[in-house]
Write a protein that holds these residues in place. Sequence first.
Motif, PDB file in Angstrom:
ATOM      1  N   THR A 198      10.814  55.888   5.887  1.00  0.00           N
ATOM      2  CA  THR A 198      10.720  55.619   7.327  1.00  0.00           C
ATOM      3  C   THR A 198      10.065  56.788   8.049  1.00  0.00           C
ATOM      4  OG1 THR A 198      12.665  54.174   7.321  1.00  0.00           O
ATOM      5  CG2 THR A 198      12.023  55.130   9.432  1.00  0.00           C
ATOM      6  N   ILE A 199      10.476  58.006   7.697  1.00  0.00           N
ATOM      7  CA  ILE A 199       9.882  59.196   8.313  1.00  0.00           C
ATOM      8  C   ILE A 199       8.399  59.301   7.961  1.00  0.00           C
ATOM      9  CG2 ILE A 199       9.935  61.725   8.377  1.00  0.00           C
ATOM     10  CD1 ILE A 199      12.989  61.479   7.782  1.00  0.00           C
ATOM     11  N   VAL A 200       8.068  59.015   6.706  1.00  0.00           N
ATOM     12  CA  VAL A 200       6.658  59.030   6.286  1.00  0.00           C
ATOM     13  C   VAL A 200       5.862  57.995   7.086  1.00  0.00           C
ATOM     14  CG1 VAL A 200       5.077  58.523   4.383  1.00  0.00           C
ATOM     15  CG2 VAL A 200       7.109  59.909   3.965  1.00  0.00           C
ATOM     16  N   MET A 201       6.446  56.812   7.272  1.00  0.00           N
ATOM     17  CA  MET A 201       5.739  55.752   7.995  1.00  0.00           C
ATOM     18  C   MET A 201       5.460  56.136   9.444  1.00  0.00           C
ATOM     19  SD  MET A 201       6.698  51.750   8.675  1.00  0.00           S
ATOM     20  CE  MET A 201       5.632  51.032   7.434  1.00  0.00           C
ATOM     21  N   ILE A 202       6.464  56.687  10.142  1.00  0.00           N
ATOM     22  CA  ILE A 202       6.226  57.011  11.553  1.00  0.00           C
ATOM     23  C   ILE A 202       5.160  58.098  11.687  1.00  0.00           C
ATOM     24  CG2 ILE A 202       8.503  56.304  12.365  1.00  0.00           C
ATOM     25  CD1 ILE A 202       9.259  59.248  12.516  1.00  0.00           C
ATOM     26  N   LEU A 203       5.118  59.033  10.754  1.00  0.00           N
ATOM     27  CA  LEU A 203       4.090  60.076  10.809  1.00  0.00           C
ATOM     28  C   LEU A 203       2.712  59.493  10.529  1.00  0.00           C
ATOM     29  CD1 LEU A 203       5.954  63.028   9.053  1.00  0.00           C
ATOM     30  CD2 LEU A 203       5.495  62.741  11.486  1.00  0.00           C
ATOM     31  N   LEU A 204       2.619  58.580   9.572  1.00  0.00           N
ATOM     32  CA  LEU A 204       1.333  57.954   9.253  1.00  0.00           C
ATOM     33  C   LEU A 204       0.830  57.112  10.422  1.00  0.00           C
ATOM     34  CD1 LEU A 204       1.867  56.800   5.543  1.00  0.00           C
ATOM     35  CD2 LEU A 204       0.480  58.715   6.362  1.00  0.00           C
ATOM     36  N   VAL A 205       1.746  56.369  11.066  1.00  0.00           N
ATOM     37  CA  VAL A 205       1.361  55.546  12.210  1.00  0.00           C
ATOM     38  C   VAL A 205       0.994  56.423  13.400  1.00  0.00           C
ATOM     39  CG1 VAL A 205       2.181  53.855  13.895  1.00  0.00           C
ATOM     40  CG2 VAL A 205       2.702  53.541  11.474  1.00  0.00           C
ATOM     41  N   ALA A 206       1.830  57.446  13.667  1.00  0.00           N
ATOM     42  CA  ALA A 206       1.575  58.323  14.811  1.00  0.00           C
ATOM     43  C   ALA A 206       0.244  59.055  14.670  1.00  0.00           C
ATOM     44  CB  ALA A 206       2.724  59.329  14.960  1.00  0.00           C
ATOM     45  N   PRO A 211      -2.625  51.782  10.529  1.00  0.00           N
ATOM     46  CA  PRO A 211      -2.798  51.030  11.787  1.00  0.00           C
ATOM     47  C   PRO A 211      -1.572  50.195  12.124  1.00  0.00           C
ATOM     48  CG  PRO A 211      -3.998  49.963  10.006  1.00  0.00           C
ATOM     49  CD  PRO A 211      -3.476  51.254   9.439  1.00  0.00           C
ATOM     50  N   ASP A 212      -1.383  49.959  13.405  1.00  0.00           N
ATOM     51  CA  ASP A 212      -0.288  49.088  13.839  1.00  0.00           C
ATOM     52  C   ASP A 212      -0.547  47.660  13.378  1.00  0.00           C
ATOM     53  OD1 ASP A 212       1.454  50.842  15.402  1.00  0.00           O
ATOM     54  OD2 ASP A 212      -0.277  51.053  16.730  1.00  0.00           O
ATOM     55  N   TYR A 213       0.536  46.913  13.183  1.00  0.00           N
ATOM     56  CA  TYR A 213       0.409  45.518  12.783  1.00  0.00           C
ATOM     57  C   TYR A 213       1.554  44.711  13.382  1.00  0.00           C
ATOM     58  CZ  TYR A 213       3.645  47.123   9.106  1.00  0.00           C
ATOM     59  OH  TYR A 213       4.707  47.687   8.414  1.00  0.00           O
ATOM     60  N   GLY A 214       1.400  43.377  13.321  1.00  0.00           N
ATOM     61  CA  GLY A 214       2.436  42.505  13.860  1.00  0.00           C
ATOM     62  C   GLY A 214       2.529  42.593  15.373  1.00  0.00           C
ATOM     63  N   PRO A 215       3.699  42.283  15.949  1.00  0.00           N
ATOM     64  CA  PRO A 215       3.881  42.319  17.406  1.00  0.00           C
ATOM     65  C   PRO A 215       3.607  43.694  18.013  1.00  0.00           C
ATOM     66  CG  PRO A 215       5.698  41.158  16.353  1.00  0.00           C
ATOM     67  CD  PRO A 215       4.902  41.773  15.251  1.00  0.00           C
ATOM     68  N   MET A 216       3.816  44.766  17.221  1.00  0.00           N
ATOM     69  CA  MET A 216       3.553  46.113  17.748  1.00  0.00           C
ATOM     70  C   MET A 216       2.075  46.297  18.057  1.00  0.00           C
ATOM     71  SD  MET A 216       5.179  48.955  18.512  1.00  0.00           S
ATOM     72  CE  MET A 216       6.599  49.259  17.448  1.00  0.00           C
ATOM     73  N   GLY A 413      20.833  51.230   2.774  1.00  0.00           N
ATOM     74  CA  GLY A 413      21.026  49.842   3.181  1.00  0.00           C
ATOM     75  C   GLY A 413      21.782  49.736   4.492  1.00  0.00           C
ATOM     76  N   GLY A 414      22.829  50.544   4.635  1.00  0.00           N
ATOM     77  CA  GLY A 414      23.583  50.553   5.883  1.00  0.00           C
ATOM     78  C   GLY A 414      22.737  51.033   7.052  1.00  0.00           C
ATOM     79  N   ALA A 415      21.893  52.033   6.799  1.00  0.00           N
ATOM     80  CA  ALA A 415      21.035  52.560   7.865  1.00  0.00           C
ATOM     81  C   ALA A 415      20.001  51.541   8.315  1.00  0.00           C
ATOM     82  CB  ALA A 415      20.334  53.833   7.392  1.00  0.00           C
ATOM     83  N   PHE A 416      19.579  50.642   7.409  1.00  0.00           N
ATOM     84  CA  PHE A 416      18.605  49.608   7.775  1.00  0.00           C
ATOM     85  C   PHE A 416      19.114  48.778   8.953  1.00  0.00           C
ATOM     86  CE2 PHE A 416      17.388  45.130   7.526  1.00  0.00           C
ATOM     87  CZ  PHE A 416      16.011  45.217   7.571  1.00  0.00           C
ATOM     88  N   TYR A 448       8.025  46.669  10.599  1.00  0.00           N
ATOM     89  CA  TYR A 448       7.930  48.005  10.017  1.00  0.00           C
ATOM     90  C   TYR A 448       9.164  48.302   9.158  1.00  0.00           C
ATOM     91  CZ  TYR A 448       4.123  48.929  13.322  1.00  0.00           C
ATOM     92  OH  TYR A 448       2.950  48.887  14.027  1.00  0.00           O
ATOM     93  N   ALA A 449      10.347  47.982   9.697  1.00  0.00           N
ATOM     94  CA  ALA A 449      11.581  48.224   8.954  1.00  0.00           C
ATOM     95  C   ALA A 449      11.632  47.389   7.680  1.00  0.00           C
ATOM     96  CB  ALA A 449      12.793  47.917   9.835  1.00  0.00           C
ATOM     97  N   LEU A 450      11.191  46.131   7.761  1.00  0.00           N
ATOM     98  CA  LEU A 450      11.175  45.263   6.584  1.00  0.00           C
ATOM     99  C   LEU A 450      10.174  45.761   5.545  1.00  0.00           C
ATOM    100  CD1 LEU A 450      11.422  41.746   8.266  1.00  0.00           C
ATOM    101  CD2 LEU A 450      13.161  42.841   6.826  1.00  0.00           C
ATOM    102  N   SER A 451       9.048  46.288   6.004  1.00  0.00           N
ATOM    103  CA  SER A 451       8.055  46.848   5.069  1.00  0.00           C
ATOM    104  C   SER A 451       8.655  47.998   4.273  1.00  0.00           C
ATOM    105  CB  SER A 451       6.816  47.335   5.834  1.00  0.00           C
ATOM    106  OG  SER A 451       6.188  46.283   6.515  1.00  0.00           O
ATOM    107  N   VAL A 452       9.358  48.882   4.973  1.00  0.00           N
ATOM    108  CA  VAL A 452      10.005  50.008   4.293  1.00  0.00           C
ATOM    109  C   VAL A 452      11.103  49.508   3.362  1.00  0.00           C
ATOM    110  CG1 VAL A 452      11.396  52.089   4.626  1.00  0.00           C
ATOM    111  CG2 VAL A 452       9.467  51.627   6.146  1.00  0.00           C
ATOM    112  N   ALA A 453      11.858  48.494   3.811  1.00  0.00           N
ATOM    113  CA  ALA A 453      12.940  47.952   2.982  1.00  0.00           C
ATOM    114  C   ALA A 453      12.402  47.363   1.682  1.00  0.00           C
ATOM    115  CB  ALA A 453      13.720  46.892   3.764  1.00  0.00           C
ATOM    116  N   VAL A 454      11.266  46.661   1.752  1.00  0.00           N
ATOM    117  CA  VAL A 454      10.660  46.092   0.534  1.00  0.00           C
ATOM    118  C   VAL A 454      10.241  47.202  -0.422  1.00  0.00           C
ATOM    119  CG1 VAL A 454       8.655  44.823  -0.338  1.00  0.00           C
ATOM    120  CG2 VAL A 454       9.913  43.947   1.635  1.00  0.00           C
ATOM    121  N   LEU A 455       9.640  48.260   0.118  1.00  0.00           N
ATOM    122  CA  LEU A 455       9.255  49.395  -0.724  1.00  0.00           C
ATOM    123  C   LEU A 455      10.489  50.038  -1.362  1.00  0.00           C
ATOM    124  CD1 LEU A 455       6.523  51.108   1.504  1.00  0.00           C
ATOM    125  CD2 LEU A 455       6.173  49.767  -0.573  1.00  0.00           C
TER     126      LEU A 455
END
Length: 467
Positions: A198-206, A211-216, A413-416, A448-455
Motif C-alpha cells: 500500500t505504501i509503495v502504491m501511494i508513492l508510485l501514484v503520487a 497512473p490513476d484508474y477507475g473512479p479515482m 487482512g484486518g487492516a484491509f 486501489y485497495a483491491l489491487s493491493v489485496a490481490v497482489l
Amino acid sequence: MDNYGILSLAPALIAVILAFITREALFSILCGVLVGLLITGQDLLFGFTGLIQSALGNADYIWVIGIEVFIGIMVAFFQKSGAISAVANKLNEKLHITPRIAQVMGAALGVLIFFSDYFSPLFVGNVMRPITDKAKVSREKLAWLCDCTSAPVCITLPFTAWGVYVAGLVVGFGTFATAAGQNAVIHASVFQLYGILTIVMILLVALGFLPDYGPMKKAEERARTTGKVVADGDTPMLSRELDTIKPKEGFKSNIILHFLIPALIVIAVTIGTYVIMGSAKTLEAFVLAVTYQAIVLLIQKAFNIREMVQVATEGIKSVVSAMLILSLAYCINAISKTLGTANFVISVTESWMTPATLLAMTFAVCAFISFFTGTSWGVYAIMIPIAMPLAFSMSGGVEGSLVYAEIAAVMGGGAFGDHCSPLSDTTILSSLGAGSDHVDHVKTQLPYALSVAVLCLIGYIIIGICL
C-alpha cells in the motif's frame, strides 16, 4: 446461536450495497442495522433503542467521539487564527506546488505521523486540504492518501499500538511467552505485504509512475479540468460551518505559535505517553492542544470568551455528520457480532486450510470479515486464537517463518477492512479530515485497495508454497 448462517452477512452487505446505490452512507447503514434487528427477531423500536445504548454506551465509542469533537474545535481554532491558510501560503511561497508535489507531501506527512491511525488522517487532511485544493487535487485523492497512511502504516511498523496489541494476543500460543510476543510481531514485519505494498502504491501514484484508474481517474480529471475538488451534489464530511470562521480583522497569524506548537503538543503527548505509559493518550493530547489554542487566542484578543464558545460550537457542528455515521457504524458492528458474522465466515472457510493455502486463506478471511464489520482489532481478537494453532501445527510446533507470516496475514487482512470499509472508523475519519464525500472516498479508493489485496494473495500463496 453461534451464527445465523448466510443471514449474518445481510446487515453489512445491505449497508454497503445501498451506500453505493444511494450515495447516502447514514441512511444505508441505518437500513443495515434495522435489517439486523429483524433477523434477530427484535422489535424495531425497542430493539433499536436498546442497541444504541449497548453499542454506544462504552468507553471505546466515547473515546473516539471525544477525539472527533476536539478535532472539530482544533480545526475551528486553526481557522480563527488563520493558521492553516498561513501554512499553505508559506509553502506556496517556498515551493511551486504542483499536483505531484502536493500528493507526495500528503503521503510523506501521513507516513511520518505513524503513531496513531486516528490522529494521522485528521491531521494530514486538515493540513494538506488547502494545499491540494490549490493544486487541483481532488478531495477523493486526498482522502485516499490519508487512509493509506493510517492503518497500513500502523501494521508495517511493529512498535505502534497495533503491534503491541497483536503481541499481547499471540502470547500463550505455541512457544510464545510474554517477551516473545513483541519479537514475533517484529519478525512478522517483513511479511506485512498489505502495509508495504500500500505504501509503495501511494508513492508510485503520487510520483506519477502509476497512473490513476477507475473512479479515482474521473475524480482527478474533474479536479484538473474544472477546478472542482468536490463533485457537484456531493456532501463533504466537513460541513460549511468552518467556511464561515474567519480571523478577526487585523489579526496576523503566527505559524509557530498558532500551528506548529498545537501540532507538536499533540505529537509529543501522544508519543511521550506511549513511551512512558505504554499507551498513547491521544484524546488527552487533543484536549491539551485545544486548551493551549484557546488561552493563546484569548490573550491575543483574537476572540473573547463568548466568541470562543461560538467558534468551538461551529467546530463541533462541522463534525456532526462524521459522528452520526460513526455511531451507526458501531451499531451495525454490534448487530454483526450478535448475528455471528465472523463465526459464520470462519466456519465456512477453516476446512479449506492447507500448508500451501494457509497464509492466503487467512488474509482473505480476515479481509472479508473486517470489510463487512468495519473493524480490524476485533478481527485480530477472533482470528489469532484460530490462526496461531493452525500455523504452529503446520510448522511442526516450531516458531518460525510460517508462524511469523501467519501473524502478518492476520494483521494485513484486518487492516484491509479498516482501510477501505465504509463502516470503518478510520475510513470515516479520512473522509472527515480530507473534507471528502464519504461514499465517493470509498468508491474511489476501493479499486486501489483491491489491487493491493490481490497482489497480497498471490504473494502469500508463493510464500506458503516456499515455506
